[in-house]
Design a protein around this motif. Sequence first.
Motif, PDB file in Angstrom:
ATOM      1  N   UNK A 184       0.808  -1.209   0.000  1.00 19.37           N
ATOM      2  CA  UNK A 184       0.000   0.000   0.000  1.00 19.37           C
ATOM      3  C   UNK A 184       0.846   1.265   0.000  1.00 19.37           C
ATOM      4  N   UNK A 185       0.168   2.384   0.161  1.00 21.55           N
ATOM      5  CA  UNK A 185       0.813   3.703   0.197  1.00 21.55           C
ATOM      6  C   UNK A 185       1.435   3.891   1.580  1.00 21.55           C
ATOM      7  N   UNK A 186       2.760   3.827   1.648  1.00 21.92           N
ATOM      8  CA  UNK A 186       3.411   3.900   2.957  1.00 21.92           C
ATOM      9  C   UNK A 186       3.369   5.309   3.534  1.00 21.92           C
ATOM     10  N   UNK A 187       3.314   6.324   2.679  1.00 25.74           N
ATOM     11  CA  UNK A 187       3.186   7.698   3.184  1.00 25.74           C
ATOM     12  C   UNK A 187       1.828   7.888   3.863  1.00 25.74           C
ATOM     13  N   UNK A 188       0.778   7.348   3.262  1.00 26.44           N
ATOM     14  CA  UNK A 188      -0.546   7.414   3.882  1.00 26.44           C
ATOM     15  C   UNK A 188      -0.582   6.576   5.157  1.00 26.44           C
ATOM     16  N   UNK A 189       0.070   5.441   5.149  1.00 25.98           N
ATOM     17  CA  UNK A 189       0.138   4.607   6.348  1.00 25.98           C
ATOM     18  C   UNK A 189       0.836   5.332   7.490  1.00 25.98           C
ATOM     19  N   UNK A 190       1.900   6.053   7.162  1.00 26.96           N
ATOM     20  CA  UNK A 190       2.610   6.814   8.192  1.00 26.96           C
ATOM     21  C   UNK A 190       1.745   7.949   8.734  1.00 26.96           C
ATOM     22  N   UNK A 191       0.982   8.602   7.855  1.00 21.39           N
ATOM     23  CA  UNK A 191       0.093   9.679   8.311  1.00 21.39           C
ATOM     24  C   UNK A 191      -0.982   9.143   9.252  1.00 21.39           C
ATOM     25  N   UNK A 192      -1.578   8.006   8.913  1.00 20.15           N
ATOM     26  CA  UNK A 192      -2.583   7.414   9.796  1.00 20.15           C
ATOM     27  C   UNK A 192      -1.962   6.950  11.111  1.00 20.15           C
ATOM     28  N   UNK A 193      -0.726   6.490  11.047  1.00 18.44           N
ATOM     29  CA  UNK A 193      -0.036   6.073  12.271  1.00 18.44           C
ATOM     30  C   UNK A 193       0.185   7.267  13.207  1.00 18.44           C
TER      31      UNK A 193
END
Length: 262
Positions: free
Chosen positions: A154-163
């Motif tokens: 998946x989109x790791x930048x989006x994953x980091x933002x949700x984290x």
Amino acid sequence: MLLVTRESAIQARTGAFNQLKALILTAPEPLRQRLRALKRHALIDACLRLRPSAVADAEERIRRTVMQRLARRIRDLTAEVHAADDELAELVVRHVGHLLQMRGVGVITAAQCWVSWSGPGRFRNEAAFAALAGVNPIEASSGKHTRHRLNPFGDRALNRALHHIALTLERCDPETPRLPGQTHQRRQNPARRHPLSQALPRPQDLPRPRTPATRRAGRLTNIEASRTESARRPAVDGSVPGLQGGDQASAGSRRRPAEAER
């Protein structure tokens, strides 16, 4: 584009600051003692005020010149990051300002969610968005064991933002539900328990699972198994199982007179 520019500027600033710290670490003792205890902003200002022409030694003059250039580069990259933050804040407030009203959502995380969302019609439901963000569990069952693992795609930048949003809610929002004994530092909390074991009652007739200690207690070693097998096996040569050396000889001498009387 602004997010990419900001991220590249932050990475370049981090590299320049690491180089500056390395030069301070290998500097002569007077200069090192003068700069090593300063914080980031004070260190940059002190390096900008260095005078390379006031030193007679060529190596020291070059060192101060490079440190001054690195400090100037860090200052320029910091100004570039701040400019990108201002432009991102203006765009986010204008187009997706409702995201900023949510707890735990800032300008950068809102901008990343907006960029990954792209526009209406891209996702058919919430599950598709979760798959893009890499927050949906992937089934990794085998046989009778049913389990799931984290999604590394998946989109790791989006994953980091949700984290970041989840961590902010966990630390600062009192209304966010928390599991018993849960902390954001998972490695420092070895006594974690899965919430499913506390949410579902255990059936009475279900046997308890065998722990590694009970498995080791019911398992014989190779030596114990061989001794047990030899004790159960009848002796072929007339020897008594379980006796060794002189005990076998004494047992044989006691049997011979009895056989002679017969």
